[in-house]
Design a protein around this motif. Structure first.
Motif, mmCIF file in Angstrom:
data_model
loop_
_atom_site.group_PDB
_atom_site.id
_atom_site.type_symbol
_atom_site.label_atom_id
_atom_site.label_comp_id
_atom_site.label_asym_id
_atom_site.label_seq_id
_atom_site.Cartn_x
_atom_site.Cartn_y
_atom_site.Cartn_z
ATOM 1 N N GLN A 188 6.903 2.451 0.655
ATOM 2 C CA GLN A 188 5.681 1.685 0.442
ATOM 3 C C GLN A 188 6.054 0.208 0.265
ATOM 4 O OE1 GLN A 188 3.311 3.477 -2.712
ATOM 5 N NE2 GLN A 188 4.016 5.519 -2.129
ATOM 6 N N PRO A 189 6.037 -0.555 1.349
ATOM 7 C CA PRO A 189 6.573 -1.921 1.295
ATOM 8 C C PRO A 189 5.838 -2.849 0.342
ATOM 9 C CG PRO A 189 5.423 -1.524 3.371
ATOM 10 C CD PRO A 189 5.551 -0.207 2.697
ATOM 11 N N ASP A 190 4.552 -2.643 0.140
ATOM 12 C CA ASP A 190 3.799 -3.572 -0.704
ATOM 13 C C ASP A 190 4.269 -3.573 -2.146
ATOM 14 O OD1 ASP A 190 2.328 -4.274 1.469
ATOM 15 O OD2 ASP A 190 0.606 -2.996 0.992
ATOM 16 N N ARG A 191 4.805 -2.453 -2.613
ATOM 17 C CA ARG A 191 5.199 -2.401 -4.025
ATOM 18 C C ARG A 191 6.661 -2.030 -4.251
ATOM 19 N NH1 ARG A 191 5.321 2.558 -6.544
ATOM 20 N NH2 ARG A 191 4.656 4.373 -5.341
ATOM 21 N N GLU A 192 7.396 -1.715 -3.179
ATOM 22 C CA GLU A 192 8.766 -1.233 -3.372
ATOM 23 C C GLU A 192 9.824 -2.060 -2.667
ATOM 24 O OE1 GLU A 192 8.210 3.544 -4.006
ATOM 25 O OE2 GLU A 192 8.274 2.801 -1.931
ATOM 26 N N ALA A 193 9.438 -3.154 -2.042
ATOM 27 C CA ALA A 193 10.404 -3.915 -1.253
ATOM 28 C C ALA A 193 11.570 -4.406 -2.114
ATOM 29 C CB ALA A 193 9.716 -5.083 -0.560
#
Length: 338
Positions: A188-193
């Motif tokens: 989940q790129p929005d919160r885990e990058a």
């Protein structure tokens, strides 16, 4: 259209000359397609297949300045016959490759390109932070003995061999459950990058020639048109990311697993195999029944044995020859006028 740089003189500064009537210059953005076509033709001749896409070259050129870090060689008819690039992304480890058209090999182009790369690397030395030597690494087909001899004559030494591995699944690949308490899911790129970047650095801290990569540099792929988060898989345990696999589609029938990493505390529990098979399964579902990846031939990490256990086998050798350029110094790297 980008302006075309002026042609260089026939001799690489302090190095080998090109044949009479042949010319060279640095590249422009408009040269990408024909440079890729040359590399593809070379791969087809050497390996019998092309597994290097135009998008791969776009990504490579995004990490360098082609008007400074890439060179083209033309024969008297104006045909592109040679190409080389140097990637200075890692400040103490410059990676380079060179390519010559199959019909124009052994006429001096290989030596010109190797010498020009070496000169350019010395020009870049003052840009590197002080304190440790800069290494120039040349990557090439491990079965090309003539290229190896050329590099050795320029002071390079063999340091590493990598394998290009491949597997083909006619039926859907098997699955493997992760260790108890671990959840496999899509990234989940929005919160885990930021968390994935930190895990990437931790997973590869003991990898050969690893250089820490700032978040802004690492996250550039997340902003690219090619980014597909549904092919990035993570393993989560107790709210923490402990493993990941980054895959992508390559062609209508092939996929790549670009990176596979596991937190040091979670290694040798089967997690890497679970992630790998999850990526294989999704690629197969999308019609990519052949999957490739690259691995260090040094088996101490266990990665090579893992890939062999899931049916992968080497289809290409990639050798790395290095040259120690010494410590950065402001007095070095004066650009030669050509």
């Amino acid at each position: 259209m980008s302006p075309v740089p002026p042609l260089l003189q026939r001799a690489s500064p302090g190095g080998s000359p090109l044949p009479e009537g042949w010319t060279a210059r640095t590249a422009t953005a408009d040269d990408l397609d024909r440079a890729h076509a040359l590399v593809a033709e070379d791969h087809l001749d050497q390996f019998g297949e092309v597994d290097y896409s135009r998008d791969d070259m776009v990504e490579e050129w995004s990490e360098l300045d082609p008007t400074r870090d890439a060179w083209l060689v033309f024969n008297p008819a104006g045909t592109l016959v040679g190409y080389a690039k140097l990637n200075p992304r890692k400040p103490h480890w410059f990676e380079c490759t060179s390519t010559v058209h199959p019909a124009h090999r052994h006429q001096g182009v290989e030596a010109w390109l190797v010498d020009r790369i070496g000169q350019h690397a010395r020009e870049l030395l003052p840009r590197s932070p002080p304190g440790e030597p800069v290494l120039l690494a040349h990557l090439f087909n491990g079965r090309n003995e003539q290229e190896a001899r050329l590099l050795e004559s320029r002071g390079y030494v063999f340091v590493r061999r990598f394998f290009r591995m491949r597997v083909e699944w006619k039926a859907p690949p098997p699955t493997r459950e992760p260790p108890p308490g671990v959840l496999l899911r899509v990234f989940q790129p929005d919160r885990e990058a930021a968390a994935l970047h930190a895990l990437h650095e931790l997973s590869f801290a003991d990898h050969w020639r690893h250089t820490p990569e700032p978040y802004e540099q690492w996250s550039a792929e997340l902003r690219s048109e090619r980014f597909d988060p549904t092919l990035w898989f993570v393993a989560e345990a107790e709210g923490e990311l402990v493993g990941f696999a980054r895959a992508r589609e390559f062609s209508e029938s092939e996929g790549w697993v670009r990176v596979l990493g596991v937190h040091p505390r979670w290694r040798r529990r089967g997690l890497a195999q679970s992630l790998l098979l999850r990526a294989f399964g999704e690629l197969h579902r999308r019609g990519r029944h052949k999957v490739l990846l690259g691995v260090d031939s040094d088996g101490r990490s266990g990665a090579l044995q893992l890939y062999e256990r899931v049916g992968m086998h080497p289809v290409r050798l990639i050798d790395v020859y290095e040259k120690d350029l010494g410590l950065p110094s402001p007095s070095q790297g004066q650009t030669c006028q050509t």
